[in-house]
Scaffold this motif. Structure first.
Motif, mmCIF file in Angstrom:
data_model
loop_
_atom_site.group_PDB
_atom_site.id
_atom_site.type_symbol
_atom_site.label_atom_id
_atom_site.label_comp_id
_atom_site.label_asym_id
_atom_site.label_seq_id
_atom_site.Cartn_x
_atom_site.Cartn_y
_atom_site.Cartn_z
ATOM 1 N N PHE A 69 -14.699 -63.137 37.246
ATOM 2 C CA PHE A 69 -16.031 -62.712 37.190
ATOM 3 C C PHE A 69 -16.167 -62.548 35.549
ATOM 4 O O PHE A 69 -15.552 -61.920 34.933
ATOM 5 C CB PHE A 69 -16.476 -61.569 37.831
ATOM 6 N N LEU A 108 -23.976 -63.884 35.081
ATOM 7 C CA LEU A 108 -22.681 -63.360 35.836
ATOM 8 C C LEU A 108 -22.456 -64.739 36.299
ATOM 9 O O LEU A 108 -23.127 -65.420 36.976
ATOM 10 C CB LEU A 108 -22.966 -62.418 36.569
ATOM 11 N N LYS A 110 -19.041 -66.601 38.635
ATOM 12 C CA LYS A 110 -17.970 -66.563 39.452
ATOM 13 C C LYS A 110 -17.044 -67.669 39.402
ATOM 14 O O LYS A 110 -17.648 -68.817 39.588
ATOM 15 C CB LYS A 110 -18.063 -66.067 41.078
#
Length: 163
Positions: A69, A108, A110
């Motif tokens: 992350f 953010l 992933k």
């Protein structure tokens, strides 16, 4: 499609569990005729509720078992910067999710990679995309829950917007 009733909800639950089920299997499970079931599934697709049907792959078996992350902070908040950043992120296949956030972190990501050297290559590509103020990476130690299923508690009372 005006409302989702309990049959629509059940069809969506079944398709989220296994989208390879035939219309006949679905119809039998929800107690509809094959034609009626096919029409309902088609309506759910046309309304955009069913966006697409995909195969879920095992990242570990395919050599991308490390989840990272990445929290991004920037002092750039204009639309041109975001467009450049979004295009750059889209060109990095290891980045599988990308969110604009509220709070202390602006974005953010992933990321799925094989190992730390693989992540380092992704990181170097990412920081070339545009100017970033801070990039902070956290490696997931254990996947405790992971699902693609949308929670479907029951029939929705309000009409759905038309596409």
């Amino acid at each position: 499609m005006e409302h989702l009733d309990k049959t629509d909800i059940r069809l969506l639950q079944l398709l989220q569990e296994d989208a390879t089920q035939s219309i006949a299997q679905l119809a039998d499970t929800v107690a509809l005729s094959t034609n009626a079931c096919w029409r309902r599934v088609k309506q759910l697709e046309e309304a955009g509720i069913i966006r697409r049907r995909v195969a879920l792959l095992d990242a570990d078996l395919l050599g991308c078992g490390i989840t990272v992350f990445v929290a991004i902070r920037t002092n750039q908040h204009d639309e041109d910067w975001l467009e450049t950043f979004a295009r750059g992120v889209a060109d990095i296949p290891e980045i599988v999710e990308f969110y604009r956030m509220s709070g202390d972190v602006d974005y953010l990501l992933k990321v799925l990679v094989a190992d730390i050297p693989h992540y380092d290559r992704v990181y170097k590509r990412l920081i070339k995309v545009t100017k970033l103020t801070d990039v902070s990476s956290s490696f997931a130690m254990e996947r405790i829950k992971s699902t693609t299923a949308i929670p479907l508690p029951g029939p929705l009372p309000a009409p759905l917007p038309r596409p």
